[in-house]
Design a protein around this motif. Structure first.
Motif, mmCIF file in Angstrom:
data_model
loop_
_atom_site.group_PDB
_atom_site.id
_atom_site.type_symbol
_atom_site.label_atom_id
_atom_site.label_comp_id
_atom_site.label_asym_id
_atom_site.label_seq_id
_atom_site.Cartn_x
_atom_site.Cartn_y
_atom_site.Cartn_z
ATOM 1 N N MET A 1 0.830 -1.211 0.000
ATOM 2 C CA MET A 1 0.000 0.000 0.000
ATOM 3 C C MET A 1 0.864 1.261 0.000
ATOM 4 S SD MET A 1 -3.282 0.222 -0.210
ATOM 5 C CE MET A 1 -4.217 -0.995 0.698
ATOM 6 N N GLU A 2 2.099 1.133 0.475
ATOM 7 C CA GLU A 2 2.961 2.313 0.518
ATOM 8 C C GLU A 2 3.348 2.783 -0.880
ATOM 9 O OE1 GLU A 2 7.178 -0.059 1.227
ATOM 10 O OE2 GLU A 2 6.036 0.676 2.927
ATOM 11 N N GLU A 3 3.061 1.987 -1.891
ATOM 12 C CA GLU A 3 3.316 2.417 -3.260
ATOM 13 C C GLU A 3 2.281 3.439 -3.740
ATOM 14 O OE1 GLU A 3 5.861 1.558 -5.617
ATOM 15 O OE2 GLU A 3 6.692 1.170 -3.630
ATOM 16 N N VAL A 4 1.183 3.559 -2.998
ATOM 17 C CA VAL A 4 0.104 4.469 -3.393
ATOM 18 C C VAL A 4 0.330 5.815 -2.719
ATOM 19 C CG1 VAL A 4 -2.394 4.823 -3.450
ATOM 20 C CG2 VAL A 4 -1.462 2.502 -3.529
ATOM 21 N N SER A 5 0.186 6.877 -3.486
ATOM 22 C CA SER A 5 0.392 8.215 -2.916
ATOM 23 C C SER A 5 -0.775 8.585 -2.006
ATOM 24 C CB SER A 5 0.513 9.239 -4.033
ATOM 25 O OG SER A 5 -0.707 9.312 -4.715
ATOM 26 N N ASP A 6 -0.545 9.514 -1.122
ATOM 27 C CA ASP A 6 -1.567 9.901 -0.154
ATOM 28 C C ASP A 6 -2.878 10.348 -0.811
ATOM 29 O OD1 ASP A 6 0.114 9.204 1.825
ATOM 30 O OD2 ASP A 6 0.791 11.239 2.286
ATOM 31 N N PRO A 7 -2.836 11.179 -1.878
ATOM 32 C CA PRO A 7 -4.114 11.613 -2.461
ATOM 33 C C PRO A 7 -4.934 10.471 -3.068
ATOM 34 C CG PRO A 7 -2.317 13.028 -3.187
ATOM 35 C CD PRO A 7 -1.695 11.857 -2.511
ATOM 36 N N ASP A 8 -4.273 9.355 -3.374
ATOM 37 C CA ASP A 8 -4.973 8.244 -4.022
ATOM 38 C C ASP A 8 -5.415 7.156 -3.049
ATOM 39 O OD1 ASP A 8 -4.618 9.531 -6.360
ATOM 40 O OD2 ASP A 8 -3.548 7.923 -7.391
ATOM 41 N N ILE A 9 -4.947 7.225 -1.825
ATOM 42 C CA ILE A 9 -5.240 6.142 -0.878
ATOM 43 C C ILE A 9 -6.746 5.894 -0.779
ATOM 44 C CG2 ILE A 9 -5.327 5.673 1.608
ATOM 45 C CD1 ILE A 9 -2.777 4.739 0.512
ATOM 46 N N GLY A 10 -7.522 6.969 -0.747
ATOM 47 C CA GLY A 10 -8.963 6.811 -0.612
ATOM 48 C C GLY A 10 -9.633 6.196 -1.820
ATOM 49 N N LEU A 11 -8.904 6.100 -2.920
ATOM 50 C CA LEU A 11 -9.481 5.535 -4.145
ATOM 51 C C LEU A 11 -9.227 4.044 -4.267
ATOM 52 C CD1 LEU A 11 -8.315 8.360 -6.597
ATOM 53 C CD2 LEU A 11 -10.597 8.050 -5.638
ATOM 54 N N VAL A 12 -8.410 3.509 -3.376
ATOM 55 C CA VAL A 12 -8.060 2.089 -3.475
ATOM 56 C C VAL A 12 -9.202 1.250 -2.913
ATOM 57 C CG1 VAL A 12 -6.374 0.307 -2.898
ATOM 58 C CG2 VAL A 12 -5.635 2.666 -3.207
ATOM 59 N N CYS A 13 -9.943 0.649 -3.800
ATOM 60 C CA CYS A 13 -11.022 -0.249 -3.382
ATOM 61 C C CYS A 13 -11.196 -1.292 -4.470
ATOM 62 C CB CYS A 13 -12.330 0.519 -3.155
ATOM 63 S SG CYS A 13 -12.966 1.326 -4.624
ATOM 64 N N GLU A 14 -11.893 -2.351 -4.156
ATOM 65 C CA GLU A 14 -12.112 -3.416 -5.116
ATOM 66 C C GLU A 14 -12.790 -2.852 -6.361
ATOM 67 O OE1 GLU A 14 -13.885 -6.864 -3.347
ATOM 68 O OE2 GLU A 14 -14.562 -7.612 -5.291
ATOM 69 N N GLY A 15 -12.229 -3.126 -7.509
ATOM 70 C CA GLY A 15 -12.796 -2.648 -8.769
ATOM 71 C C GLY A 15 -12.205 -1.333 -9.247
ATOM 72 N N ALA A 16 -11.422 -0.649 -8.403
ATOM 73 C CA ALA A 16 -10.838 0.639 -8.802
ATOM 74 C C ALA A 16 -9.820 0.426 -9.918
ATOM 75 C CB ALA A 16 -10.171 1.300 -7.604
ATOM 76 N N GLU A 17 -9.774 1.376 -10.824
ATOM 77 C CA GLU A 17 -8.852 1.277 -11.952
ATOM 78 C C GLU A 17 -7.684 2.231 -11.766
ATOM 79 O OE1 GLU A 17 -11.082 1.851 -15.534
ATOM 80 O OE2 GLU A 17 -12.387 0.154 -15.141
ATOM 81 N N PHE A 18 -6.534 1.822 -12.280
ATOM 82 C CA PHE A 18 -5.335 2.662 -12.155
ATOM 83 C C PHE A 18 -4.387 2.350 -13.293
ATOM 84 C CE2 PHE A 18 -4.393 -1.288 -9.929
ATOM 85 C CZ PHE A 18 -3.079 -1.568 -10.269
ATOM 86 N N TYR A 19 -3.395 3.187 -13.412
ATOM 87 C CA TYR A 19 -2.316 2.922 -14.354
ATOM 88 C C TYR A 19 -1.026 2.739 -13.576
ATOM 89 C CZ TYR A 19 -5.354 4.229 -18.199
ATOM 90 O OH TYR A 19 -6.358 4.262 -19.109
ATOM 91 N N TRP A 20 -0.202 1.877 -14.068
ATOM 92 C CA TRP A 20 1.123 1.665 -13.483
ATOM 93 C C TRP A 20 2.139 1.677 -14.609
ATOM 94 C CZ3 TRP A 20 3.943 -3.438 -12.389
ATOM 95 C CH2 TRP A 20 5.119 -3.193 -11.651
ATOM 96 N N ALA A 21 3.128 2.519 -14.479
ATOM 97 C CA ALA A 21 4.175 2.595 -15.498
ATOM 98 C C ALA A 21 5.532 2.484 -14.833
ATOM 99 C CB ALA A 21 4.075 3.906 -16.263
ATOM 100 N N VAL A 22 6.432 1.820 -15.516
ATOM 101 C CA VAL A 22 7.829 1.729 -15.097
ATOM 102 C C VAL A 22 8.664 2.265 -16.241
ATOM 103 C CG1 VAL A 22 9.719 0.164 -14.511
ATOM 104 C CG2 VAL A 22 7.427 -0.265 -13.609
ATOM 105 N N GLY A 23 9.597 3.122 -15.916
ATOM 106 C CA GLY A 23 10.430 3.672 -16.976
ATOM 107 C C GLY A 23 11.600 4.442 -16.420
ATOM 108 N N TYR A 24 12.166 5.230 -17.271
ATOM 109 C CA TYR A 24 13.339 6.035 -16.896
ATOM 110 C C TYR A 24 13.027 7.510 -17.084
ATOM 111 C CZ TYR A 24 16.069 1.753 -16.847
ATOM 112 O OH TYR A 24 16.547 0.512 -16.543
ATOM 113 N N ARG A 25 13.387 8.296 -16.117
ATOM 114 C CA ARG A 25 13.264 9.743 -16.261
ATOM 115 C C ARG A 25 14.657 10.312 -16.520
ATOM 116 N NH1 ARG A 25 9.373 12.760 -15.655
ATOM 117 N NH2 ARG A 25 8.216 11.193 -14.492
ATOM 118 N N ILE A 26 14.708 11.121 -17.545
ATOM 119 C CA ILE A 26 15.981 11.751 -17.889
ATOM 120 C C ILE A 26 15.874 13.227 -17.555
ATOM 121 C CG2 ILE A 26 17.626 12.237 -19.733
ATOM 122 C CD1 ILE A 26 16.649 9.701 -21.097
#
Lengths: 204, 360
Positions: free
Chosen positions: A131-156
């Motif tokens: 759960m610590e991967e979720v930012s504070d503003p989004d914590i309240g949105l984490v529920c069964e059925g909630a949709e999200f995006y997850w990306a892994v990449g490099y920032r230059i």
């Protein structure tokens, strides 16, 4: 072009169509504000390592720095397929990106199905996220059925420093409108009549 | 695997892949599909098996959705469109406008509900082809066949949902229709599954009880209502599709005492979703105490394999952040029980196990 995550080089053939929002592989790109309007930058590992020499034969020759834990072969593999890694206007090169749907929420973690939206992988995954991967503003949105995006990449960074990032953002949805609900009820009553149903429904 | 003889009755249980599917050869070349299971290649497991043994999809007479949890309906649209002559059956609760309204609201734009989305697609396929869904209440004839020269008589009858269960489901669905300005949240269904369809299949002198995911609840709902029903089909079943992946919440002593022969062939599919893995070791022990002839499509401790072939950056990010990534769809195990139905033939069931299926 502005407003959409785009391929690294507009001049690369098949680099994507910002009008249709389709990537070269026919998948949808994400609006760039998706990356710009939130502060979710987790698992960031600041780079402390070396600058790589330019790679012969690579289409893109960004000056990059790599983390100490990044092995050279892996980086070369990434850069050699760099043309297929979309890069946002704020310098984020997407390596992998998924659309997620929460299937279970536990005390300190959640589970989600993950569908690759970059188009490199057809396999659907299941992820178990602390759960610590979720930012504070989004914590309240984490529920069964909630949709999200997850990306892994490099920032230059502008300085050329390169760091690996994991971006996780939950989708915010508008409230139901009376028009939507009424439309659904009308359709339901029509279908029920067609199927030989025996009563209508309405909602105050 | 070989194609069954017209005189054979065959019960196949597939899972998990994603979901659970029961495929029954009713004798005489007639087939019935209950629920759907999608393999990692995206194909419904029942269609792949039928193709592998050379059975045309037109031989499927009945497709039945026992209920609308996504692990039972994923791939149903493909089944219904491919088996274009089959009659489609689902719970009568879904014939009510409250259910149709929820399907309209949650079957398209977010927040989507997988079951609602699949069902809305099924309805469209049916509508485009001029077909209509058939609504199921308890004690309703689903399929009938008179005896022929090479196949015995056959009947398929629903055991649930009871009228009370349908009424209860409709009330719950009505309460979930959103109002103007209500936050748009995912639709979550936590109520016990008392609305699922259980089936009684009789082919000649053989009987099969397909439990779906029907749970035990009260005298009016669930398995006790089935056992106590004065109009249910008489007799005892030789094969039992154990309901709800062997869960305790779907167990009723009366089923084993009054509806099954001693030591029946028990078959169930395994289940994995998030932290839930079924059947648990305790469930396996309970079922083994009831019959020594019990099977599961995957072992009880089965988990989907870890994701493979990910970019190094993803693997490292996951490792650093404590994120675990697995394949969503495991392989599809297959338990097949087959028996010859000719009068006088010894009623011994041959059980074949494939792709990881095992005896409990």
């Amino acid at each position: 072009m502005a407003g959409w995550v785009r391929s690294l080089e507009p001049s690369v053939p098949g680099a994507g169509d910002p009008q249709s929002g389709l990537s070269p592989r026919g998948r949808f790109l994400l609006p760039s504000h998706f990356w710009e309007d939130h502060e979710l930058r987790r698992s960031v590992r600041d780079s402390t390592a070396t600058t790589l020499p330019r790679l012969p034969g690579a289409i893109h020759q960004p000056r990059v720095t790599v983390q100490e834990d990044t092995d050279r072969e892996a980086l070369i593999r990434h850069l050699s397929v760099g043309e297929s890694h979309p890069r946002s206007s704020d310098g984020f090169i997407v390596v992998s990106k998924w659309a997620g749907c929460v299937i279970e929420v536990g005390r300190d973690r959640f589970w989600a199905s993950l569908v690759d939206v970059v188009g490199r992988d057809d396999q659907e995954l299941e992820g178990e996220f602390p759960m610590e991967e979720v930012s504070d503003p989004d914590i309240g949105l984490v529920c069964e059925g909630a949709e999200f995006y997850w990306a892994v990449g490099y920032r230059i960074q502008a300085s050329g420093q390169r760091s690996r990032e994991s971006l996780l953002r939950f989708r915010r949805l508008p409230a139901w409108s009376s028009e939507e609900v009424e439309r659904a009820l009308e359709r339901a009553n029509l279908l029920t009549a067609e199927y030989g149903g025996n009563r209508a429904v309405s909602k105050a | 695997m070989s194609r069954p003889d017209p005189r054979d009755v065959e019960v196949s249980v597939f899972g998990p892949g994603f979901g659970e599917c029961v495929l029954v050869h009713l004798g005489g070349g007639d087939w019935m599909v209950v629920d759907s299971c999608v393999a990692p290649d995206g194909q419904p497991a029942a269609l792949s098996y039928l193709k592998s043994i050379g059975v045309d999809p037109s031989c499927v007479r009945v497709i039945l959705a026992s209920h609308f949890h996504k692990d039972h309906i994923a791939g149903m649209e493909r089944l219904v469109s491919t088996c274009s002559t089959a009659r489609f059956y689902c719970s009568a609760a879904l014939s009510f406008p409250d259910a149709q309204a929820l399907i309209a609201l949650y079957g398209g734009d977010p927040p989507r509900v997988a079951g609602a989305r699949e069902f809305s697609r099924v309805l469209k396929v049916l509508d485009d082809a001029g077909r209509a869904p058939n609504w199921v209440n308890a004690n309703q004839a689903i399929f009938r066949r008179s005896p022929t020269s090479d196949a015995p008589a056959c009947s398929v009858t629903s055991l649930s949902p009871s009228p009370e269960a349908v009424d209860h489901a409709v009330r719950v669905m009505a309460s979930k229709i959103p109002t103007n300005g209500e936050p748009r949240r995912p639709l979550v269904w936590r109520e016990p599954n008392v609305n699922a369809i259980a089936l009684w299949v009789r082919v000649g002198a053989l009987s099969i009880l397909l439990g779906g995911d029907l749970e035990e609840s009260s005298d009016a709902f669930g398995w006790t209502a089935v056992v106590k029903s004065p109009v249910r089909e008489p007799g005892r079943a030789h094969v039992f599709k154990i309901p709800h992946h062997g869960s305790q919440d779907a167990h009723a002593d009366g089923v084993w005492d009054e509806m099954l022969v001693p030591g029946p062939v028990g078959v169930m599919s395994s289940f994995h979703n998030g932290s839930h893995h079924l059947p648990t070791p305790a469930m396996c022990r309970r079922i083994r105490a009831l019959t020594s002839d019990a099977y599961s499509t995957q072992p009880g401790d089965w988990r989907p394999p870890k994701a493979h072939g990910l970019p190094t950056a993803v693997e490292r990010t996951a490792r650093d952040a404590g994120i675990q990534l697995r394949e969503r769809f495991g392989k599809v195990g297959h338990v097949r029980a087959r028996c010859r139905t000719l009068a006088g033939a010894e009623r011994s069931w041959e059980v074949a196990l494939q792709h990881g299926a095992s005896r409990l």
